[in-house]
Design a protein around this motif. Sequence first.
Motif, mmCIF file in Angstrom:
data_model
loop_
_atom_site.group_PDB
_atom_site.id
_atom_site.type_symbol
_atom_site.label_atom_id
_atom_site.label_comp_id
_atom_site.label_asym_id
_atom_site.label_seq_id
_atom_site.Cartn_x
_atom_site.Cartn_y
_atom_site.Cartn_z
ATOM 1 N N ASN A 13 -21.127 23.883 -84.235
ATOM 2 C CA ASN A 13 -21.018 21.994 -83.673
ATOM 3 C C ASN A 13 -22.015 21.063 -83.610
ATOM 4 O O ASN A 13 -22.076 20.551 -82.331
ATOM 5 C CB ASN A 13 -19.757 21.902 -83.029
ATOM 6 C CG ASN A 13 -18.960 20.339 -82.842
ATOM 7 O OD1 ASN A 13 -18.704 19.953 -83.632
ATOM 8 N ND2 ASN A 13 -17.708 20.743 -82.316
ATOM 9 N N LYS A 14 -22.341 20.957 -84.862
ATOM 10 C CA LYS A 14 -23.521 19.276 -84.384
ATOM 11 C C LYS A 14 -22.747 17.937 -84.120
ATOM 12 O O LYS A 14 -23.583 17.238 -83.494
ATOM 13 C CB LYS A 14 -23.921 18.658 -85.460
ATOM 14 C CG LYS A 14 -24.940 20.423 -86.004
ATOM 15 C CD LYS A 14 -26.278 19.525 -87.364
ATOM 16 C CE LYS A 14 -26.736 22.070 -87.694
ATOM 17 N NZ LYS A 14 -27.339 20.861 -89.056
ATOM 18 N N LYS A 15 -21.639 17.887 -84.914
ATOM 19 C CA LYS A 15 -21.051 16.687 -84.195
ATOM 20 C C LYS A 15 -20.413 16.171 -82.411
ATOM 21 O O LYS A 15 -20.429 15.269 -81.634
ATOM 22 C CB LYS A 15 -19.658 16.225 -84.360
ATOM 23 C CG LYS A 15 -19.068 14.888 -84.261
ATOM 24 C CD LYS A 15 -17.764 14.980 -85.568
ATOM 25 C CE LYS A 15 -17.329 13.385 -85.289
ATOM 26 N NZ LYS A 15 -16.158 13.753 -86.086
ATOM 27 N N ALA A 16 -20.849 17.772 -82.625
ATOM 28 C CA ALA A 16 -20.283 17.694 -80.666
ATOM 29 C C ALA A 16 -21.334 17.278 -80.100
ATOM 30 O O ALA A 16 -21.462 16.251 -79.058
ATOM 31 C CB ALA A 16 -19.698 18.654 -79.931
ATOM 32 N N ARG A 17 -22.540 17.047 -79.606
ATOM 33 C CA ARG A 17 -24.010 16.819 -79.195
ATOM 34 C C ARG A 17 -23.728 15.617 -79.411
ATOM 35 O O ARG A 17 -24.711 15.162 -78.568
ATOM 36 C CB ARG A 17 -25.403 17.483 -79.492
ATOM 37 C CG ARG A 17 -24.930 19.017 -79.225
ATOM 38 C CD ARG A 17 -26.331 20.217 -79.430
ATOM 39 N NE ARG A 17 -26.466 21.351 -79.258
ATOM 40 C CZ ARG A 17 -25.960 21.737 -78.246
ATOM 41 N NH1 ARG A 17 -26.234 21.331 -76.958
ATOM 42 N NH2 ARG A 17 -26.246 23.500 -77.781
ATOM 43 N N HIS A 18 -24.116 14.576 -80.161
ATOM 44 C CA HIS A 18 -23.763 13.694 -80.643
ATOM 45 C C HIS A 18 -22.341 12.546 -79.736
ATOM 46 O O HIS A 18 -22.679 11.518 -79.688
ATOM 47 C CB HIS A 18 -22.986 13.526 -82.093
ATOM 48 C CG HIS A 18 -23.734 12.056 -82.471
ATOM 49 N ND1 HIS A 18 -22.543 11.276 -82.753
ATOM 50 C CD2 HIS A 18 -24.712 10.893 -82.876
ATOM 51 C CE1 HIS A 18 -22.645 9.795 -83.266
ATOM 52 N NE2 HIS A 18 -24.136 9.395 -83.082
ATOM 53 N N ASP A 19 -21.210 13.414 -79.775
ATOM 54 C CA ASP A 19 -20.174 13.091 -78.973
ATOM 55 C C ASP A 19 -19.554 12.781 -77.627
ATOM 56 O O ASP A 19 -19.051 12.110 -77.318
ATOM 57 C CB ASP A 19 -19.009 13.393 -79.872
ATOM 58 C CG ASP A 19 -18.737 12.153 -80.908
ATOM 59 O OD1 ASP A 19 -19.538 11.689 -81.667
ATOM 60 O OD2 ASP A 19 -17.790 12.986 -82.220
ATOM 61 N N TYR A 20 -20.157 13.998 -77.214
ATOM 62 C CA TYR A 20 -20.590 13.961 -75.823
ATOM 63 C C TYR A 20 -21.584 14.374 -75.551
ATOM 64 O O TYR A 20 -22.606 14.914 -76.005
ATOM 65 C CB TYR A 20 -20.060 15.623 -75.959
ATOM 66 C CG TYR A 20 -18.203 15.717 -76.129
ATOM 67 C CD1 TYR A 20 -17.574 15.288 -75.978
ATOM 68 C CD2 TYR A 20 -17.795 16.081 -77.844
ATOM 69 C CE1 TYR A 20 -16.188 15.066 -75.974
ATOM 70 C CE2 TYR A 20 -17.155 16.206 -78.436
ATOM 71 C CZ TYR A 20 -15.587 15.667 -77.267
ATOM 72 O OH TYR A 20 -14.299 15.826 -78.284
ATOM 73 N N HIS A 21 -21.784 14.792 -73.458
ATOM 74 C CA HIS A 21 -22.464 15.029 -73.342
ATOM 75 C C HIS A 21 -22.499 15.924 -72.008
ATOM 76 O O HIS A 21 -21.438 16.087 -71.988
ATOM 77 C CB HIS A 21 -22.769 13.758 -71.161
ATOM 78 C CG HIS A 21 -23.168 12.870 -72.044
ATOM 79 N ND1 HIS A 21 -25.110 12.131 -72.665
ATOM 80 C CD2 HIS A 21 -22.435 10.985 -72.082
ATOM 81 C CE1 HIS A 21 -24.201 10.682 -72.328
ATOM 82 N NE2 HIS A 21 -23.422 10.482 -71.576
ATOM 83 N N ILE A 22 -23.306 16.690 -72.971
ATOM 84 C CA ILE A 22 -22.920 18.199 -72.626
ATOM 85 C C ILE A 22 -23.747 18.616 -71.462
ATOM 86 O O ILE A 22 -25.131 18.284 -70.572
ATOM 87 C CB ILE A 22 -24.232 19.105 -73.280
ATOM 88 C CG1 ILE A 22 -24.062 18.666 -75.055
ATOM 89 C CG2 ILE A 22 -23.743 21.130 -73.576
ATOM 90 C CD1 ILE A 22 -22.052 18.815 -75.519
ATOM 91 N N LEU A 23 -23.120 19.084 -70.111
ATOM 92 C CA LEU A 23 -22.882 19.157 -68.710
ATOM 93 C C LEU A 23 -23.052 20.621 -67.908
ATOM 94 O O LEU A 23 -24.460 21.039 -67.641
ATOM 95 C CB LEU A 23 -22.205 18.648 -67.672
ATOM 96 C CG LEU A 23 -21.230 17.348 -68.468
ATOM 97 C CD1 LEU A 23 -19.853 16.845 -67.477
ATOM 98 C CD2 LEU A 23 -22.429 16.163 -67.309
#
Length: 159
Positions: A13-23
């Motif tokens: 899910n490449k879009k997740a890294r674009h849309d979210y700050h991964i904590l």
Amino acid sequence: MAKEQGRKLIAQNKKARHDYHILDTYEAGLVLMGTEVKSLRQGRASLADGFVQLDGHEAWLHNVHVPEYVQGTWTNHSARRKRKLLLHRAEIDKLEAKSQETGHTIVPLALYFKDGRAKVEIALARGKKEFDKRQTLREKQDRRETERVISAARRRQRG
């Protein structure tokens, strides 16, 4: 038959890294039907709209598309059914506490086989604002431009 070794990526899910700050990230097992495993072994899945919901001290993966197995019969699975995630109680409690905070969500990052078992990498994430996305894109472009200039300079030195 030899035992499978290593990690084989199925979907990301490449879009997740674009849309979210991964904590924070976690690795979870999946409860799957036989036809789902066969379909995943063919390398077919999509995490694009997926999310994790915590319900009664259990974690459930929603909206992940695993297409029906072509050779499946009446025992075939539905493509977007919710799937149970296998996590330790402490991990679920931690995720439950953190996801209650405003703006936090749990998203799947990758789906893969690890030593023959289907796993999903999930992340506790905070949504990015529009300017954060632009800033990230700008930093990426700057980094790419810098690398391009450095490699061009190295080529001139050699030649």
